[in-house]
Design a protein around this motif. Structure first.
Motif, PDB file in Angstrom:
ATOM      1  N   GLY A 246      55.690  37.867  -9.188  1.00  0.00           N
ATOM      2  CA  GLY A 246      56.053  37.700 -10.585  1.00  0.00           C
ATOM      3  C   GLY A 246      55.468  36.453 -11.222  1.00  0.00           C
ATOM      4  N   GLN A 247      54.867  35.575 -10.427  1.00  0.00           N
ATOM      5  CA  GLN A 247      54.287  34.341 -10.955  1.00  0.00           C
ATOM      6  C   GLN A 247      52.950  34.617 -11.624  1.00  0.00           C
ATOM      7  OE1 GLN A 247      53.828  31.308  -7.953  1.00  0.00           O
ATOM      8  NE2 GLN A 247      53.807  29.647  -9.444  1.00  0.00           N
ATOM      9  N   LYS A 248      52.678  33.913 -12.717  1.00  0.00           N
ATOM     10  CA  LYS A 248      51.417  34.090 -13.426  1.00  0.00           C
ATOM     11  C   LYS A 248      50.280  33.413 -12.659  1.00  0.00           C
ATOM     12  CE  LYS A 248      53.172  34.574 -18.159  1.00  0.00           C
ATOM     13  NZ  LYS A 248      53.135  34.022 -19.548  1.00  0.00           N
ATOM     14  N   PHE A 263      38.099  33.817  -4.500  1.00  0.00           N
ATOM     15  CA  PHE A 263      38.462  33.615  -5.895  1.00  0.00           C
ATOM     16  C   PHE A 263      39.296  32.343  -6.013  1.00  0.00           C
ATOM     17  CE2 PHE A 263      38.528  38.504  -6.594  1.00  0.00           C
ATOM     18  CZ  PHE A 263      37.145  38.516  -6.654  1.00  0.00           C
ATOM     19  N   GLN A 264      38.911  31.470  -6.929  1.00  0.00           N
ATOM     20  CA  GLN A 264      39.726  30.297  -7.208  1.00  0.00           C
ATOM     21  C   GLN A 264      40.725  30.628  -8.305  1.00  0.00           C
ATOM     22  OE1 GLN A 264      38.208  26.832  -9.406  1.00  0.00           O
ATOM     23  NE2 GLN A 264      38.738  25.561  -7.623  1.00  0.00           N
ATOM     24  N   VAL A 265      41.994  30.291  -8.084  1.00  0.00           N
ATOM     25  CA  VAL A 265      43.041  30.610  -9.055  1.00  0.00           C
ATOM     26  C   VAL A 265      43.933  29.391  -9.287  1.00  0.00           C
ATOM     27  CG1 VAL A 265      43.081  33.052  -8.412  1.00  0.00           C
ATOM     28  CG2 VAL A 265      44.625  31.432  -7.265  1.00  0.00           C
ATOM     29  N   LYS A 266      44.683  29.477 -10.385  1.00  0.00           N
ATOM     30  CA  LYS A 266      45.669  28.451 -10.690  1.00  0.00           C
ATOM     31  C   LYS A 266      47.006  29.133 -10.933  1.00  0.00           C
ATOM     32  CE  LYS A 266      46.433  24.440 -13.693  1.00  0.00           C
ATOM     33  NZ  LYS A 266      45.889  23.623 -14.809  1.00  0.00           N
ATOM     34  N   ALA A 267      48.049  28.643 -10.264  1.00  0.00           N
ATOM     35  CA  ALA A 267      49.391  29.215 -10.407  1.00  0.00           C
ATOM     36  C   ALA A 267      50.421  28.093 -10.264  1.00  0.00           C
ATOM     37  CB  ALA A 267      49.636  30.296  -9.360  1.00  0.00           C
ATOM     38  N   GLY A 268      51.355  28.022 -11.202  1.00  0.00           N
ATOM     39  CA  GLY A 268      52.390  26.986 -11.142  1.00  0.00           C
ATOM     40  C   GLY A 268      51.831  25.578 -11.165  1.00  0.00           C
ATOM     41  N   GLY A 269      50.703  25.394 -11.849  1.00  0.00           N
ATOM     42  CA  GLY A 269      50.116  24.068 -11.952  1.00  0.00           C
ATOM     43  C   GLY A 269      49.285  23.666 -10.749  1.00  0.00           C
ATOM     44  N   ARG A 270      49.139  24.547  -9.763  1.00  0.00           N
ATOM     45  CA  ARG A 270      48.371  24.233  -8.556  1.00  0.00           C
ATOM     46  C   ARG A 270      47.152  25.155  -8.459  1.00  0.00           C
ATOM     47  NH1 ARG A 270      52.228  23.556  -3.432  1.00  0.00           N
ATOM     48  NH2 ARG A 270      50.541  22.140  -2.842  1.00  0.00           N
TER      49      ARG A 270
END
Length: 299
Positions: A246-248, A263-270
């Protein structure tokens, strides 16, 4: 890779030419806008790029690299039926001819001349889903056409299907190519990689490129459908954090080295790196689909 050099068939019946002319408008309607009306990419800092229309002879461009104009033409050869499907095409340069045996609906061709005068020929004989057996950047090398970059391997050859690629821009002695793919992990993706002329050929300047995932309206951000491990670096051996269901998740970059893709991603500021599966049965997927809401396999 050397192009096939068998000679073309001559003496086609006049009725074929008539039917081809009548079908020209229909072919445009059937093609996607990107295929039928693709604009020539931008060229800056002394480089030039020209779109070459099939079955047209050009006499003012240099493809041999000697600074002198050459006679250049892309010649099509279509089956005699209403589907108007090509069976092969030819590249003609100063009386020499190279034959490509492949199935296609249309051809995108672009002639690039870098600022240093080095020429490259982009060819893409596209078909269903924009698939193309021939989708590469070529260089005339003496009596041969030598493939320099295979656009069908921009993301390697294991993370999905429907690979393709096209020139995005040319600047000085560099060429930026947008590679596209239907990936098991994120559906439709694309990423830009730049190649710079060095030591007589084009070298990729980085294994990492900015990527686009799914619809541009989503701004590369999708909710996770399951827990996903994000790693510290592209080796993906040490977990940095876990993305919650459920996290963006925002996709940032793609890393490609051979058949290794991350793939590089960003989730919850990390920020972290995701392993990219090479099978449609991978446990990294969600019920055989990408583990992100709104992303799907298609085609």
């Amino acid at each position: 890779m050397q192009a096939n050099t068998r000679f073309a068939r001559w003496g086609r019946a006049a009725v074929v030419a008539i039917i081809a002319a009548l079908l020209a408008a229909t072919a445009l309607l059937a093609a996607t806008p990107a295929d039928a009306f693709a604009a020539s990419p931008k060229a800056t800092k002394g480089a030039t790029i020209h779109t070459l229309k099939p079955d047209t002879t050009y006499t003012k461009y240099d493809i041999t690299g000697d600074g002198q104009p050459d006679t250049i033409g892309i010649e099509t050869d279509y089956y005699f039926h209403w589907d108007d499907v090509g069976e092969c095409f030819y590249v003609n340069v100063n009386g020499d001819r190279w034959r490509f045996d492949t199935r296609y609906y249309g051809i995108r061709a672009r002639l690039v001349n870098l600022a240093n005068g080095t020429p490259y020929l982009y060819l893409c004989a596209w078909s269903d889903n924009d698939d193309a057996e021939v989708c590469s950047l070529w260089k005339k090398d003496g009596d041969y056409l030598r493939r320099v970059i295979d656009c069908n391997k921009g993301f390697g050859s294991k993370i999905g299907y429907h690979p393709s690629g096209d020139i995005k821009k040319v600047s000085g002695n560099s060429i930026t190519i947008t590679f596209t793919q239907m990936s098991y992990y994120a559906g439709g993706i694309s990423a830009d990689f730049t190649y710079k002329y060095k030591n007589g050929t084009l070298k990729k300047t980085s294994n990492t490129g900015k990527m686009q995932v799914g619809s541009k309206k989503a701004k590369n951000t999708y909710k996770a459908l399951k827990k996903i491990k994000a790693y510290k670096n592209t080796k993906c051996k040490s977990v940095k954090f876990t993305i919650k269901k459920g996290q963006k998740v925002k996709f940032l970059k793609a890393y490609v080295k051979g058949n290794t893709v991350r793939f590089q991603v960003k989730a919850g500021g990390r920020t972290g790196w995701l392993k990219v599966p090479t099978s449609s049965r991978s446990s990294l997927l969600h019920q055989g689909e990408p583990p992100f809401k709104g992303l799907h396999l298609a085609g």
